[in-house]
Scaffold this active site. Structure first.
Site, PDB file in Angstrom:
ATOM      1  N   ARG A 173     -19.747   4.412  28.905  1.00 35.69           N
ATOM      2  CA  ARG A 173     -19.984   5.501  27.939  1.00 35.69           C
ATOM      3  C   ARG A 173     -18.753   6.339  27.677  1.00 35.69           C
ATOM      4  O   ARG A 173     -18.677   7.054  26.691  1.00 35.69           O
ATOM      5  CB  ARG A 173     -21.088   6.428  28.456  1.00 35.69           C
ATOM      6  CG  ARG A 173     -22.418   5.746  28.685  1.00 35.69           C
ATOM      7  CD  ARG A 173     -23.358   6.640  29.447  1.00 35.69           C
ATOM      8  NE  ARG A 173     -22.785   6.929  30.772  1.00 35.69           N
ATOM      9  CZ  ARG A 173     -23.103   7.968  31.523  1.00 35.69           C
ATOM     10  NH1 ARG A 173     -23.988   8.841  31.094  1.00 35.69           N
ATOM     11  NH2 ARG A 173     -22.549   8.139  32.697  1.00 35.69           N
TER      12      ARG A 173
ATOM     13  N   GLU B  48     -14.065  17.270  35.975  1.00 29.57           N
ATOM     14  CA  GLU B  48     -14.104  18.729  36.044  1.00 29.57           C
ATOM     15  C   GLU B  48     -12.674  19.230  35.865  1.00 29.57           C
ATOM     16  O   GLU B  48     -11.807  18.938  36.679  1.00 29.57           O
ATOM     17  CB  GLU B  48     -14.664  19.153  37.401  1.00 29.57           C
ATOM     18  CG  GLU B  48     -14.880  20.631  37.544  1.00 29.57           C
ATOM     19  CD  GLU B  48     -15.561  20.946  38.865  1.00 29.57           C
ATOM     20  OE1 GLU B  48     -16.786  21.163  38.860  1.00 29.57           O
ATOM     21  OE2 GLU B  48     -14.858  20.945  39.899  1.00 29.57           O
TER      22      GLU B  48
ATOM     23  N   GLN C 209      -6.992  34.834  30.526  1.00 26.85           N
ATOM     24  CA  GLN C 209      -6.762  34.484  29.122  1.00 26.85           C
ATOM     25  C   GLN C 209      -6.557  32.980  29.007  1.00 26.85           C
ATOM     26  O   GLN C 209      -5.822  32.397  29.797  1.00 26.85           O
ATOM     27  CB  GLN C 209      -5.510  35.235  28.636  1.00 26.85           C
ATOM     28  CG  GLN C 209      -5.155  35.012  27.192  1.00 26.85           C
ATOM     29  CD  GLN C 209      -3.951  35.869  26.793  1.00 26.85           C
ATOM     30  OE1 GLN C 209      -3.858  37.029  27.167  1.00 26.85           O
ATOM     31  NE2 GLN C 209      -3.042  35.299  26.037  1.00 26.85           N
ATOM     32  N   ASP C 210      -7.223  32.348  28.044  1.00 24.64           N
ATOM     33  CA  ASP C 210      -7.008  30.937  27.735  1.00 24.64           C
ATOM     34  C   ASP C 210      -6.352  30.845  26.370  1.00 24.64           C
ATOM     35  O   ASP C 210      -6.765  31.536  25.427  1.00 24.64           O
ATOM     36  CB  ASP C 210      -8.340  30.172  27.687  1.00 24.64           C
ATOM     37  CG  ASP C 210      -8.853  29.772  29.056  1.00 24.64           C
ATOM     38  OD1 ASP C 210      -8.323  30.270  30.059  1.00 24.64           O
ATOM     39  OD2 ASP C 210      -9.787  28.961  29.117  1.00 24.64           O
ATOM     40  N   ASN C 211      -5.346  29.970  26.260  1.00 23.96           N
ATOM     41  CA  ASN C 211      -4.632  29.773  24.997  1.00 23.96           C
ATOM     42  C   ASN C 211      -4.628  28.295  24.644  1.00 23.96           C
ATOM     43  O   ASN C 211      -4.715  27.447  25.528  1.00 23.96           O
ATOM     44  CB  ASN C 211      -3.179  30.249  25.120  1.00 23.96           C
ATOM     45  CG  ASN C 211      -3.081  31.710  25.481  1.00 23.96           C
ATOM     46  OD1 ASN C 211      -3.830  32.539  24.991  1.00 23.96           O
ATOM     47  ND2 ASN C 211      -2.150  32.033  26.357  1.00 23.96           N
TER      48      ASN C 211
ATOM     49  N   ARG D 216       8.127  24.149  22.164  1.00 22.97           N
ATOM     50  CA  ARG D 216       7.757  25.556  22.337  1.00 22.97           C
ATOM     51  C   ARG D 216       8.315  26.009  23.679  1.00 22.97           C
ATOM     52  O   ARG D 216       7.928  25.502  24.717  1.00 22.97           O
ATOM     53  CB  ARG D 216       6.246  25.727  22.275  1.00 22.97           C
ATOM     54  CG  ARG D 216       5.655  25.319  20.924  1.00 22.97           C
ATOM     55  CD  ARG D 216       4.152  25.544  20.884  1.00 22.97           C
ATOM     56  NE  ARG D 216       3.556  25.045  19.683  1.00 22.97           N
ATOM     57  CZ  ARG D 216       3.400  25.761  18.561  1.00 22.97           C
ATOM     58  NH1 ARG D 216       3.799  27.016  18.509  1.00 22.97           N
ATOM     59  NH2 ARG D 216       2.821  25.226  17.502  1.00 22.97           N
TER      60      ARG D 216
ATOM     61  N   HIS E  37       9.593  29.992  27.498  1.00 26.90           N
ATOM     62  CA  HIS E  37       9.080  31.366  27.425  1.00 26.90           C
ATOM     63  C   HIS E  37       8.704  31.923  28.787  1.00 26.90           C
ATOM     64  O   HIS E  37       8.324  31.188  29.685  1.00 26.90           O
ATOM     65  CB  HIS E  37       7.825  31.414  26.545  1.00 26.90           C
ATOM     66  CG  HIS E  37       8.041  30.906  25.173  1.00 26.90           C
ATOM     67  ND1 HIS E  37       7.073  30.218  24.483  1.00 26.90           N
ATOM     68  CD2 HIS E  37       9.104  30.979  24.331  1.00 26.90           C
ATOM     69  CE1 HIS E  37       7.524  29.898  23.281  1.00 26.90           C
ATOM     70  NE2 HIS E  37       8.758  30.338  23.169  1.00 26.90           N
TER      71      HIS E  37
ATOM     72  N   LYS F 245       0.534  30.301  35.020  1.00 21.70           N
ATOM     73  CA  LYS F 245      -0.175  29.479  34.034  1.00 21.70           C
ATOM     74  C   LYS F 245      -0.674  28.194  34.681  1.00 21.70           C
ATOM     75  O   LYS F 245      -0.016  27.626  35.546  1.00 21.70           O
ATOM     76  CB  LYS F 245       0.756  29.108  32.873  1.00 21.70           C
ATOM     77  CG  LYS F 245       1.284  30.294  32.101  1.00 21.70           C
ATOM     78  CD  LYS F 245       2.283  29.854  31.055  1.00 21.70           C
ATOM     79  CE  LYS F 245       2.837  31.047  30.311  1.00 21.70           C
ATOM     80  NZ  LYS F 245       3.904  30.647  29.365  1.00 21.70           N
TER      81      LYS F 245
ATOM     82  N   HIS G  27       8.715  28.636  30.925  1.00 20.13           N
ATOM     83  CA  HIS G  27       7.888  27.461  30.682  1.00 20.13           C
ATOM     84  C   HIS G  27       8.025  27.018  29.229  1.00 20.13           C
ATOM     85  O   HIS G  27       8.133  27.845  28.315  1.00 20.13           O
ATOM     86  CB  HIS G  27       6.424  27.796  30.982  1.00 20.13           C
ATOM     87  CG  HIS G  27       5.489  26.704  30.605  1.00 20.13           C
ATOM     88  ND1 HIS G  27       4.741  26.724  29.454  1.00 20.13           N
ATOM     89  CD2 HIS G  27       5.217  25.531  31.229  1.00 20.13           C
ATOM     90  CE1 HIS G  27       4.038  25.616  29.388  1.00 20.13           C
ATOM     91  NE2 HIS G  27       4.304  24.875  30.449  1.00 20.13           N
TER      92      HIS G  27
ATOM     93  N   TYR H  12      -3.740  26.303  28.020  1.00 16.11           N
ATOM     94  CA  TYR H  12      -3.292  26.929  29.255  1.00 16.11           C
ATOM     95  C   TYR H  12      -4.050  28.205  29.564  1.00 16.11           C
ATOM     96  O   TYR H  12      -4.450  28.945  28.688  1.00 16.11           O
ATOM     97  CB  TYR H  12      -1.786  27.166  29.283  1.00 16.11           C
ATOM     98  CG  TYR H  12      -1.171  27.884  28.112  1.00 16.11           C
ATOM     99  CD1 TYR H  12      -0.715  29.191  28.240  1.00 16.11           C
ATOM    100  CD2 TYR H  12      -0.997  27.239  26.892  1.00 16.11           C
ATOM    101  CE1 TYR H  12      -0.109  29.839  27.185  1.00 16.11           C
ATOM    102  CE2 TYR H  12      -0.395  27.883  25.832  1.00 16.11           C
ATOM    103  CZ  TYR H  12       0.051  29.194  25.985  1.00 16.11           C
ATOM    104  OH  TYR H  12       0.642  29.837  24.928  1.00 16.11           O
TER     105      TYR H  12
ATOM    106  N   LYS I 116      12.612  31.934  16.258  1.00 17.09           N
ATOM    107  CA  LYS I 116      12.546  32.839  17.400  1.00 17.09           C
ATOM    108  C   LYS I 116      13.043  32.157  18.677  1.00 17.09           C
ATOM    109  O   LYS I 116      13.801  32.744  19.451  1.00 17.09           O
ATOM    110  CB  LYS I 116      11.099  33.324  17.576  1.00 17.09           C
ATOM    111  CG  LYS I 116      10.898  34.306  18.706  1.00 17.09           C
ATOM    112  CD  LYS I 116       9.478  34.847  18.695  1.00 17.09           C
ATOM    113  CE  LYS I 116       8.627  34.033  19.637  1.00 17.09           C
ATOM    114  NZ  LYS I 116       7.290  34.574  19.844  1.00 17.09           N
ATOM    115  N   ASP I 117      12.621  30.917  18.898  1.00 16.67           N
ATOM    116  CA  ASP I 117      13.042  30.188  20.102  1.00 16.67           C
ATOM    117  C   ASP I 117      14.495  29.734  20.013  1.00 16.67           C
ATOM    118  O   ASP I 117      15.167  29.591  21.029  1.00 16.67           O
ATOM    119  CB  ASP I 117      12.139  28.980  20.353  1.00 16.67           C
ATOM    120  CG  ASP I 117      10.762  29.376  20.872  1.00 16.67           C
ATOM    121  OD1 ASP I 117      10.534  30.571  21.129  1.00 16.67           O
ATOM    122  OD2 ASP I 117       9.920  28.475  21.002  1.00 16.67           O
TER     123      ASP I 117
END
Length: 181
Positions: free
Chosen positions: A23, A28, A47-49, A59, A62, A72, A119, A132, A169-170
């Site tokens: 299937r 988890e 917080q989850d992003n 990216r 940071h 994280k 990161h 994350y 920005k980066d």
């Protein structure tokens, strides 16, 4: 779930136990009790992003400064990325070193990045969904980073420079040695 240490103290890989049959599959992705038992850490993720990016999007690198620093727990739910954590803890024996791992929707690995790290990630597949959890809220005024192509860090992003897409920005972030003057 099992835990695997990396070459940088405090940064580790979580490998889920995946159940597969005709299937599909099930695992988890997070359990607070299991996380605490395996890591010995009592972290409250607040917080989850999620980001969705196409191939070559990079990216990072940071981090948030001071009291706004974030630990994280990162993973990929679609596609593949090269994920990188850089140790910024001045009292660490691995200060200025980095760890890189491919996270993807096949291995379902997660990387725990403690506070005191920069990161970032680059997308290796056509598209990636990157998730994350953070143990501290985002605070714009504490946000900073390190330029992804800093020659002192020697990060191999696994793509040609011409394939990498970085935000304005980066692209203007300081180099590692500029942060430590």
């Amino acid at each position: 779930m099992e835990i695997e240490e990396t070459n940088i103290e405090g940064c580790f890989i979580l490998k889920p136990r995946i159940f597969k049959d005709e299937r599909g599959s099930f695992f988890e992705s997070f359990n607070q009790k299991t996380f605490e038992k395996l890591t010995g850490l009592n972290i409250n993720f607040v917080q989850d992003n999620q980001s969705i990016s196409t191939r070559g999007v990079l990216r990072g690198l940071h981090f948030q400064k001071g009291e706004y620093a974030q630990a994280k727990l990162v993973r990929v739910t679609k596609g593949s990325v090269l994920d990188v954590a850089v140790d910024l803890r001045k009292d660490s024996p691995t200060f200025g070193k980095h760890f890189a791992i491919e996270l993807n929707d096949q291995n379902n690995y997660q990387l725990f990045v403690p506070r005191g790290f920069a990161h970032g990630f680059v997308v290796l597949s056509d598209q990636a969904i990157f998730n994350y959890k953070c143990d501290n809220y985002y605070y714009k005024d504490a946000e900073t980073g390190i330029k992804y192509d800093d020659p002192d860090l020697e990060i191999d992003w696994k793509l040609k420079v011409s394939e990498i897409l970085v935000s304005e920005k980066d692209n203007i972030l300081p180099n590692f040695n500029e942060l430590n003057k």
